[in-house]
Design an enzyme around this catalytic site. Structure first.
Site, short mmCIF file in Angstrom:
data_model
loop_
_atom_site.label_atom_id
_atom_site.label_comp_id
_atom_site.label_asym_id
_atom_site.label_seq_id
_atom_site.Cartn_x
_atom_site.Cartn_y
_atom_site.Cartn_z
N ASP A 33 -1.20 41.42 48.14
CA ASP A 33 -1.59 39.78 48.68
C ASP A 33 -2.45 39.11 47.02
OD1 ASP A 33 -0.06 39.84 50.47
OD2 ASP A 33 -1.79 39.41 51.56
N GLU A 214 7.41 33.12 53.14
CA GLU A 214 5.73 33.34 53.29
C GLU A 214 5.08 33.11 51.67
OE1 GLU A 214 4.42 36.87 54.94
OE2 GLU A 214 5.26 38.11 54.09
#
Length: 341
Positions: A33, A214
């Protein structure tokens, strides 16, 4: 002798300069991420650490492994934001620094978005102060928050559940009163619907499958606003990027303003040994002329959704209609030129 020494020094300087001008992915051995922002001559970088928040600072993002970094926040031993700290992003908004992150108390169903604030000009200095949860009035499960400004207005985008049960993650947007406060209700602008974004078998008898949208990130170019997001589950090799587009003059809180491209725009490359590329962010070179994507990926099929994911960068271009062209994720054997200064 002096001439030979001079020539040797020139060749050595050229070799050093070339080494500083090229790099290979990944930037770090692990780092899910990844996110970075460029301000006042420096890149500030973060990724998921799980149990704390860490910040990197560097003039050359390609050499992140050599950058100064420090822990800026450690959670309390217990409580609603003490565990599972995911997807931090650092933003400079309205004269202060903010870090947004997702966390829970050890139970995923209570994941929510939280924020830190720092009034120092240099986010590596000053005090990072925990401020609050950032939620809309429904206050449902939420992760992967990002904030952007458009025409003087702040917006937050994130991944969330429609109700209180796991099974599908959608992309939501909401207007913000200030960097810590959402005003009004959230609006869903994307849900998993195409084959490429619905790979998510989990093998749990109580929850056999999860559809995932997401990691939404804003990308502006010309007269368009793009939200690039990750589709399918991160534990699959099919994890990939999709894209939504809106006109700059449209109502960003109207779901009809956002048009989804039916195909993924950045996906695994078996020939380059890059799997499950996703959860991206964007930056430009210091001179502002090159566009780059920062993302995580795995080196092997089946590596899953853990610390085997590593951060990588590569340049991308634009087509004649003003849409980003990301190409394929490059091999870790590829020698790349650093962002142009």
């Amino acid at each position: 002798m002096m001439i030979r020494t001079f020539i040797f020094l020139l060749l050595l300087a050229g070799t050093v300069a070339q080494a500083q001008d090229t790099f290979r992915n990944p930037l770090l051995s692990k780092g899910p991420d990844p996110w970075c922002v460029y301000k006042d001559g420096y890149y500030y970088y973060m990724h998921t650490m799980g149990d704390h928040l860490e910040l990197w600072k560097t003039k050359n993002i390609a050499f992140l492994k050599d950058a100064a970094h420090k822990t800026i926040w450690t959670p309390p031993a217990a409580g609603p934001f003490s565990r599972d700290i995911w997807a931090p992003e650092i933003h400079f908004l309205r004269g202060k620094w903010y870090v947004y992150f997702a966390a829970d108390g050890g139970d995923n169903q209570y994941h929510r978005i939280y924020a830190l604030e720092n009034s120092s000009a240099d986010p590596m200095k000053g005090d990072w102060v925990f401020k609050s949860k950032v939620a809309d009035v429904e206050d449902k499960w939420a992760i992967d928050a990002s904030v952007f400004e458009h025409r003087g207005n702040l917006y937050m985008i994130w991944s969330g559940w429609e109700g209180n049960r796991n099974g599908r993650q959608d992309i939501y947007i909401a207007a913000m009163k200030d960097p810590l406060t959402i005003k009004g209700k959230r609006v869903r602008i994307s849900k998993p619907e195409y084959a490429w974004e619905t790979k998510g078998d989990i093998g749990d008898p109580n929850l056999r499958h999860i559809d995932v949208n997401e990691g939404p990130e804003m990308l502006k170019y010309g007269k368009k606003l793009f939200i690039v997001y990750s589709g399918s589950a991160c534990w699959t090799d099919d994890y990939a990027l999709g894209i939504l587009a809106a006109d700059e003059d449209s109502d960003l809180l109207d779901p009809a303003s956002w048009k989804k491209k039916p195909e993924s725009v950045f996906r695994q490359s078996v020939e380059n040994n890059v799997y499950a590329p996703g959860h991206n962010s964007f930056f430009t070179s210091p001179d502002g002329k090159e566009y780059w994507i920062l993302y995580h990926a795995n080196d092997h099929p089946g590596d899953g959704c853990g610390d085997k994911r590593s951060p990588r960068i590569q340049r991308f271009t634009w087509d004649k209609d003003g849409w980003p062209v990301f190409g394929k994720p490059v091999s870790t054997d590829s020698l790349l030129k650093s962002p142009r200064t």
